[in-house]
Design an enzyme around this catalytic site. Structure first.
Site, PDB file in Angstrom:
ATOM      1  N   CYS A   1       0.820  -1.214   0.000  1.00  0.00           N
ATOM      2  CA  CYS A   1       0.000   0.000   0.000  1.00  0.00           C
ATOM      3  C   CYS A   1       0.854   1.264   0.000  1.00  0.00           C
ATOM      4  CB  CYS A   1      -0.967   0.002   1.181  1.00  0.00           C
ATOM      5  SG  CYS A   1      -0.178   0.333   2.746  1.00  0.00           S
TER       6      CYS A   1
ATOM      7  N   CYS B   1       0.727   3.864   1.978  1.00  0.00           N
ATOM      8  CA  CYS B   1       1.222   4.359   3.264  1.00  0.00           C
ATOM      9  C   CYS B   1       2.438   3.562   3.740  1.00  0.00           C
ATOM     10  CB  CYS B   1       0.124   4.404   4.314  1.00  0.00           C
ATOM     11  SG  CYS B   1      -0.586   2.840   4.802  1.00  0.00           S
TER      12      CYS B   1
END
Length: 136
Positions: free
Chosen positions: A46, A48
């Site tokens: 992902c 993040c």
């Protein structure tokens, strides 16, 4: 599961700075159980993880005082290893990315995904460094 060619650069961001990639449940047990301090990063594809978690982990690991072992498991890849690591992180719910510090086999500090998303890497690293200073 993701194609290995896709995750290899993401794995390398941590392994290139000294993190050991754990790919089996037994390897996770061996790393976490026992004496000493262990920093576990649940890596992820992902955004993040790329923008916040991996940079924070690298910053914190470069601190003068850091855990004896730096290890990582990759969510969406080695399911047994990830499940075992998350078992040690209970009662926190599974999240990716996430980071945990263990001392003598006990969880002493946890950073969940919701504490990673939208926070600068330095802020996350500062939290980790504080835990390293306290427990390592």
């Amino acid at each position: 599961m993701y194609p290995e060619y896709l995750v290899e650069p993401m794995r390398a961001e941590l392994t290139n700075v000294g993190f050991e990639e754990l790919k089996t449940a037994e390897a996770v047990d061996e790393a976490i159980k026992g004496e000493g301090t262990v920093f576990v990063v649940v890596n992820s594809v992902c955004g993040c993880a790329a923008a916040n978690a991996r940079p924070a982990a690298k910053l914190a690991a470069s601190n003068a005082k850091h855990p004896q072992k730096l290890v990582t498991v990759f969510a969406g890849m080695e399911k047994d290893a990830v499940d075992r690591a998350r078992g040690y992180m209970m009662p926190f719910p599974p999240s990716s990315p996430s980071m945990a510090l263990f001392k003598d086999g006990k969880l002493v500090h946890m950073i969940e995904r919701h504490q990673i998303e939208g926070r600068p890497a330095q802020m996350i690293a500062d939290s980790l460094i504080g835990a390293f200073e306290q427990y390592c």
